[in-house]
Design a protein around this motif. Structure first.
Motif, mmCIF file in Angstrom:
data_model
loop_
_atom_site.group_PDB
_atom_site.id
_atom_site.type_symbol
_atom_site.label_atom_id
_atom_site.label_comp_id
_atom_site.label_asym_id
_atom_site.label_seq_id
_atom_site.Cartn_x
_atom_site.Cartn_y
_atom_site.Cartn_z
ATOM 1 N N ASP A 86 -7.279 14.749 -8.954
ATOM 2 C CA ASP A 86 -8.137 15.575 -10.178
ATOM 3 C C ASP A 86 -9.297 15.894 -9.642
ATOM 4 O O ASP A 86 -9.606 14.717 -10.351
ATOM 5 C CB ASP A 86 -7.552 16.015 -11.766
ATOM 6 C CG ASP A 86 -8.378 16.597 -12.286
ATOM 7 O OD1 ASP A 86 -9.325 17.739 -12.380
ATOM 8 O OD2 ASP A 86 -8.017 17.343 -13.174
ATOM 9 N N LEU A 87 -9.931 17.041 -9.203
ATOM 10 C CA LEU A 87 -11.508 16.393 -9.258
ATOM 11 C C LEU A 87 -12.691 15.974 -10.386
ATOM 12 O O LEU A 87 -13.183 15.793 -10.528
ATOM 13 C CB LEU A 87 -12.415 18.202 -8.870
ATOM 14 C CG LEU A 87 -12.081 19.244 -9.181
ATOM 15 C CD1 LEU A 87 -13.125 19.384 -10.426
ATOM 16 C CD2 LEU A 87 -11.795 20.373 -8.671
ATOM 17 N N VAL A 88 -11.347 16.615 -11.997
ATOM 18 C CA VAL A 88 -12.089 16.031 -13.370
ATOM 19 C C VAL A 88 -12.400 14.270 -13.264
ATOM 20 O O VAL A 88 -13.297 13.945 -13.992
ATOM 21 C CB VAL A 88 -11.485 16.957 -14.486
ATOM 22 C CG1 VAL A 88 -12.094 16.217 -15.708
ATOM 23 C CG2 VAL A 88 -11.777 18.359 -13.773
ATOM 24 N N ALA A 89 -10.883 13.832 -12.589
ATOM 25 C CA ALA A 89 -10.700 12.876 -13.097
ATOM 26 C C ALA A 89 -10.483 11.353 -11.844
ATOM 27 O O ALA A 89 -9.138 12.032 -11.815
ATOM 28 C CB ALA A 89 -10.650 12.291 -14.279
ATOM 29 N N PHE A 90 -10.875 11.674 -10.742
ATOM 30 C CA PHE A 90 -10.687 10.504 -9.827
ATOM 31 C C PHE A 90 -10.995 8.999 -9.422
ATOM 32 O O PHE A 90 -12.726 9.358 -9.852
ATOM 33 C CB PHE A 90 -10.058 11.577 -8.244
ATOM 34 C CG PHE A 90 -11.569 11.772 -8.036
ATOM 35 C CD1 PHE A 90 -11.886 11.183 -6.965
ATOM 36 C CD2 PHE A 90 -11.956 13.253 -8.437
ATOM 37 C CE1 PHE A 90 -14.109 11.405 -6.119
ATOM 38 C CE2 PHE A 90 -13.398 13.533 -7.826
ATOM 39 C CZ PHE A 90 -14.026 12.689 -6.277
ATOM 40 N N ASP A 91 -10.684 8.217 -9.377
ATOM 41 C CA ASP A 91 -11.710 6.548 -8.735
ATOM 42 C C ASP A 91 -10.493 6.535 -7.276
ATOM 43 O O ASP A 91 -9.448 5.989 -7.015
ATOM 44 C CB ASP A 91 -10.906 6.118 -9.720
ATOM 45 C CG ASP A 91 -11.716 4.796 -9.169
ATOM 46 O OD1 ASP A 91 -12.320 4.782 -8.690
ATOM 47 O OD2 ASP A 91 -11.437 4.167 -10.304
ATOM 48 N N LEU A 92 -11.090 7.087 -6.448
ATOM 49 C CA LEU A 92 -11.170 5.843 -5.026
ATOM 50 C C LEU A 92 -11.590 5.008 -4.737
ATOM 51 O O LEU A 92 -11.062 4.646 -3.418
ATOM 52 C CB LEU A 92 -11.521 7.239 -3.893
ATOM 53 C CG LEU A 92 -10.803 8.805 -3.341
ATOM 54 C CD1 LEU A 92 -11.185 10.163 -2.570
ATOM 55 C CD2 LEU A 92 -9.567 9.232 -3.512
ATOM 56 N N GLY A 93 -12.522 4.242 -5.505
ATOM 57 C CA GLY A 93 -12.809 2.803 -5.457
ATOM 58 C C GLY A 93 -13.400 2.663 -4.359
ATOM 59 O O GLY A 93 -13.565 2.146 -3.722
ATOM 60 N N ARG A 94 -14.590 3.560 -3.894
ATOM 61 C CA ARG A 94 -15.326 4.189 -2.956
ATOM 62 C C ARG A 94 -16.933 4.936 -2.400
ATOM 63 O O ARG A 94 -16.148 6.131 -3.771
ATOM 64 C CB ARG A 94 -15.312 3.515 -1.257
ATOM 65 C CG ARG A 94 -13.906 4.636 -0.673
ATOM 66 C CD ARG A 94 -14.143 5.061 0.403
ATOM 67 N NE ARG A 94 -14.649 4.840 1.257
ATOM 68 C CZ ARG A 94 -15.374 6.104 2.535
ATOM 69 N NH1 ARG A 94 -14.351 5.595 2.885
ATOM 70 N NH2 ARG A 94 -16.749 5.836 2.675
ATOM 71 N N ARG A 95 -17.797 4.362 -1.869
ATOM 72 C CA ARG A 95 -18.883 5.323 -2.097
ATOM 73 C C ARG A 95 -18.921 5.868 -1.181
ATOM 74 O O ARG A 95 -18.815 5.643 0.026
ATOM 75 C CB ARG A 95 -19.977 4.754 -2.783
ATOM 76 C CG ARG A 95 -19.829 4.454 -4.369
ATOM 77 C CD ARG A 95 -21.242 3.325 -4.781
ATOM 78 N NE ARG A 95 -20.629 3.395 -5.902
ATOM 79 C CZ ARG A 95 -21.357 3.273 -7.166
ATOM 80 N NH1 ARG A 95 -21.397 4.754 -6.865
ATOM 81 N NH2 ARG A 95 -21.058 3.358 -8.183
#
Ligand SMILES: C[S@@+](CC[C@H](N)C(=O)[O-])C[C@H]1O[C@@H](n2cnc3c(N)ncnc32)[C@H](O)[C@@H]1O
Length: 235
Positions: A86-95
């Motif tokens: 979900d674009l509101v709350a995601f965490d891919l753990g990288r930048r």
């Protein structure tokens, strides 16, 4: 929201020149991002129509909520990592050097609080000095209710008539899509209701600033509705 129409998305939006948009994105990225090895995340990437071109130059990844859109994107861009989220709350753990959210997809955040959260989430995925590009949805003052619109596809193996009507509930625009789809299997009818948040430019600008980004709005942006460009501070 696109679950039923996903197989027809590319045919419906065949009028959009994604190759040209990708070319303009490349010019913008080259001008703003000094790194020679650019990593790019396309948030609400849909069927991967921008990524198919951008992947030639950059290490790209895509994220979308809809598994059917992602399935098409994966087929179109083999080897590219795609994430369901979900674009509101995601965490891919990288930048990434570049995070982008195009074709008004930010509006699917629906509410102001969720739009602010989405901008914050995307900003958290930016490297120092990175660039966030957001193409907004219509602002509350220009969205018209009671409009209707039609789009047609007339390919040898696929006929589509899509009629759209618009309404509004406060700061939420509502687009009702009616699809009539003809294939060798017969004619199918289905509807989709899209609820898309209406935010002012000041609300977008404030959301970028609250996420710690320096921001500009370019009304003559590379696509039809301009774009917000947020730069993450360098360390
Ligand atoms: C108008 S399409 C744009 C797709 C693509 N960026 C393009 O330019 O063709 C909107 C996309 O947003 C996705 N979407 C809608 N709500 C979402 C959410 N909450 N999180 C992530 N993606 C979402 C839909 O599945 C769809 O692929």
């Amino acid at each position: 929201m696109f679950t039923k129409s996903a197989p027809f998305y590319d045919a419906i939006y065949a009028f959009k020149d994604y190759e040209d948009e990708a070319e303009r994105l490349r010019a913008m990225i080259q001008a703003r991002v000094p790194s020679s090895e650019v990593t790019l995340l396309d948030v609400a990437c849909g069927t991967g129509l921008h990524l198919q071109y951008l992947k030639k130059q950059y290490a790209v990844e895509g994220l979308d909520l809809d598994p059917n859109m992602l399935e098409i994107a994966r087929r179109r861009c083999p080897g590219v990592p795609f994430h369901q989220g979900d674009l509101v709350a995601f965490d891919l753990g990288r930048r990434f050097e570049v995070v982008m959210c195009l074709f008004s997809s930010i509006g699917y955040a629906k509410t102001l609080a969720r739009m602010q959260q989405a901008v914050l989430t995307m900003a958290r995925h930016l490297c120092p000095g990175g660039l966030l590009l957001v193409e907004p949805w219509l602002t509350p003052d220009v969205f018209e209710t009671g409009r209707f619109d039609a789009r047609f596809v007339d390919e040898p193996d696929l006929k589509i008539a899509r009629i759209t009507t618009t309404s509004r509930e406060g700061a939420l625009s509502i687009i009702d899509f009616h699809y009539l789809v003809g294939t060798s299997d017969g004619v199918a009818h289905f509807t989709e209701r899209h609820e898309v948040g209406l935010f002012t430019h000041d609300q977008y600008l404030d959301a970028f600033r609250a996420a710690g980004l320096a921001v500009d709005f370019d009304p003559d942006g590379f696509i039809e509705k301009g774009e917000f460009e947020g730069g993450a501070k360098t360390p």
